[in-house]
Motif scaffolding. Structure first.
Motif, mmCIF file in Angstrom:
data_model
loop_
_atom_site.group_PDB
_atom_site.id
_atom_site.type_symbol
_atom_site.label_atom_id
_atom_site.label_comp_id
_atom_site.label_asym_id
_atom_site.label_seq_id
_atom_site.Cartn_x
_atom_site.Cartn_y
_atom_site.Cartn_z
ATOM 1 N N VAL A 189 0.862 -1.194 0.000
ATOM 2 C CA VAL A 189 0.000 0.000 0.000
ATOM 3 C C VAL A 189 0.892 1.235 0.000
ATOM 4 N N ALA A 190 0.461 2.252 -0.723
ATOM 5 C CA ALA A 190 1.073 3.583 -0.596
ATOM 6 C C ALA A 190 0.023 4.511 0.009
ATOM 7 N N VAL A 191 0.493 5.443 0.825
ATOM 8 C CA VAL A 191 -0.404 6.409 1.448
ATOM 9 C C VAL A 191 0.073 7.800 1.047
ATOM 10 N N GLY A 192 -0.737 8.502 0.272
ATOM 11 C CA GLY A 192 -0.321 9.825 -0.192
ATOM 12 C C GLY A 192 -1.476 10.797 -0.159
ATOM 13 N N PHE A 193 -1.137 12.090 -0.203
ATOM 14 C CA PHE A 193 -2.183 13.100 -0.332
ATOM 15 C C PHE A 193 -2.690 13.023 -1.773
ATOM 16 N N ALA A 194 -4.001 12.996 -1.943
ATOM 17 C CA ALA A 194 -4.585 12.690 -3.250
ATOM 18 C C ALA A 194 -4.014 13.526 -4.393
ATOM 19 N N PRO A 195 -3.867 14.858 -4.241
ATOM 20 C CA PRO A 195 -3.312 15.626 -5.367
ATOM 21 C C PRO A 195 -1.885 15.231 -5.729
ATOM 22 N N ASP A 196 -1.155 14.662 -4.775
ATOM 23 C CA ASP A 196 0.221 14.238 -5.046
ATOM 24 C C ASP A 196 0.283 12.957 -5.875
ATOM 25 N N VAL A 197 -0.682 12.099 -5.741
ATOM 26 C CA VAL A 197 -0.575 10.766 -6.361
ATOM 27 C C VAL A 197 -1.622 10.490 -7.430
ATOM 28 N N ALA A 198 -2.677 11.290 -7.502
ATOM 29 C CA ALA A 198 -3.798 10.959 -8.398
ATOM 30 C C ALA A 198 -3.362 10.839 -9.851
ATOM 31 N N ARG A 199 -2.478 11.730 -10.304
ATOM 32 C CA ARG A 199 -2.039 11.691 -11.709
ATOM 33 C C ARG A 199 -1.374 10.361 -12.037
ATOM 34 N N TYR A 200 -0.592 9.845 -11.116
ATOM 35 C CA TYR A 200 0.147 8.610 -11.376
ATOM 36 C C TYR A 200 -0.766 7.391 -11.265
ATOM 37 N N VAL A 201 -1.714 7.464 -10.375
ATOM 38 C CA VAL A 201 -2.692 6.375 -10.283
ATOM 39 C C VAL A 201 -3.498 6.297 -11.575
ATOM 40 N N LYS A 202 -3.910 7.435 -12.060
ATOM 41 C CA LYS A 202 -4.711 7.483 -13.283
ATOM 42 C C LYS A 202 -3.916 6.988 -14.491
ATOM 43 N N ALA A 203 -2.628 7.271 -14.523
ATOM 44 C CA ALA A 203 -1.800 6.914 -15.674
ATOM 45 C C ALA A 203 -1.298 5.480 -15.627
ATOM 46 N N SER A 204 -1.487 4.803 -14.518
ATOM 47 C CA SER A 204 -0.928 3.461 -14.369
ATOM 48 C C SER A 204 -1.542 2.469 -15.360
ATOM 49 N N SER A 205 -0.700 1.675 -15.984
ATOM 50 C CA SER A 205 -1.197 0.628 -16.883
ATOM 51 C C SER A 205 -1.771 -0.542 -16.081
ATOM 52 N N ALA A 206 -1.285 -0.699 -14.855
ATOM 53 C CA ALA A 206 -1.843 -1.733 -13.974
ATOM 54 C C ALA A 206 -3.008 -1.123 -13.213
ATOM 55 N N PRO A 207 -4.167 -1.747 -13.212
ATOM 56 C CA PRO A 207 -5.310 -1.187 -12.478
ATOM 57 C C PRO A 207 -4.994 -1.036 -10.991
ATOM 58 N N LEU A 208 -5.263 0.152 -10.481
ATOM 59 C CA LEU A 208 -5.011 0.451 -9.070
ATOM 60 C C LEU A 208 -6.307 0.854 -8.384
ATOM 61 N N ARG A 209 -6.322 0.679 -7.080
ATOM 62 C CA ARG A 209 -7.446 1.135 -6.263
ATOM 63 C C ARG A 209 -6.954 2.326 -5.428
ATOM 64 N N MET A 210 -7.654 3.445 -5.504
ATOM 65 C CA MET A 210 -7.311 4.626 -4.705
ATOM 66 C C MET A 210 -8.531 4.971 -3.849
#
Length: 301
Positions: free
Chosen positions: A217-238
């Protein structure tokens, strides 16, 4: 400025004072306004042009602020300037954004900082224009639907990637799990010490650690990580973390924060103008945040 550590106000300010004693340096500028550069000393401060909005910004703080103007907060700054019928002028700092208030705003090299927590005592803050919080990020195929720090499954996980000085780090320490993660976390910054200089884990690296399975698990402030979660080729849960976290002594550890534009504490006229403009800019700002993938909550103030 979501890259700031979000500890309770007293702890956060103490941390900033310690960091602020370490260094101070320059600024230059670019993006959709005129380019300006300066040496970030008080003697270089110039009077503000009423037709421009001088925005303090870190030159290299992805994904929030980047010299090419593609940062989330750069886009919000342009939307605000447009609503004020001014030209956005970014005053870029070479330093991490945590130094913007001391080394840029307070020295009058620029006039606003985008994305500070509402009520930050160092500045005067606008009415909040959005609210979001910390998130748990995991691989979708792990099916870890963890929503709260009170979830007992957290104590059974392997590596948990958290930012230094963050509420997540505080809670891992309180849960007795920081020691197990410490060497791993420092490996993500090549073992630089966060005690002697501002050192932070790249949010893209945190998300990457989840993608490649090095962190559960990674724990981040949403604006810091949302772009990378959205761009991930592997499906992620945020998942936004429930705002119910508390240390073992009962002290609440906030997980969700209103975000504001900051000005110097005596700049009341500019603050009033910004509050008015934020009403007009709100739809455009909401679109920017949604395009970034930032989960939004209702503002509380």
């Amino acid at each position: 400025m979501s890259r700031f550590t979000r500890l309770p106000v007293g702890a956060c300010c103490a941390l900033f004072v310690a960091l602020a004693a370490m260094s101070a340096e320059g600024a230059s500028l670019g993006v959709s306004g005129d380019a300006v550069s300066n040496a970030a000393t008080s003697s270089t401060a110039e009077p503000s042009d009423p037709n421009t909005l001088r925005i303090c910004a870190a030159k290299n703080q992805p994904p929030l602020s980047m010299e090419d103007g593609s940062g989330l907060e750069n886009k919000i700054g342009v939307a605000l300037a447009d609503a004020m019928k001014r030209k956005a002028q970014f005053v870029w700092s070479q330093q991490p954004a945590i130094y913007l208030v001391r080394d840029s705003l307070d020295k009058k090299l620029c006039d606003v900082v985008i994305g500070l927590d509402t009520g930050d005592p160092r500045v005067a803050t606008s009415k909040p224009y959005y609210r979001t919080g910390y998130v748990f990020v995991s691989r979708a195929d792990r099916d870890l639907d963890i929503k709260s720090w009170s979830d007992p499954r957290l104590k059974k996980l392997g590596h948990i990637a958290v930012a230094f000085g963050s509420p997540g780090e505080m809670l891992l320490k309180d849960m007795g799990q920081y020691e197990d993660n410490m060497a791993y976390l420092y490996s993500l910054v090549n073992f630089k010490s966060a005690r002697n200089q501002y050192t932070q884990i790249d949010p893209a690296r945190m998300v990457g650690e989840v993608i490649n399975g090095a962190a559960d698990v990674a724990v981040g402030f949403a604006p810091d990580v949302a772009r990378y979660v959205k761009a991930s080729s592997a499906p992620l849960r945020m998942t936004l973390i429930e705002d119910d976290a508390a240390k073992s002594n009962g002290e609440k550890v906030p997980q969700r924060f209103d975000q504001s534009v900051a000005v110097r504490r005596d700049d009341k006229a500019l603050l009033a103008e910004i509050d008015q403009a934020l009403v007009a800019a709100r739809p455009k700002i909401d679109d920017i945040l949604k395009a970034e993938g930032v989960p939004l909550l209702s503002v509380t103030q």
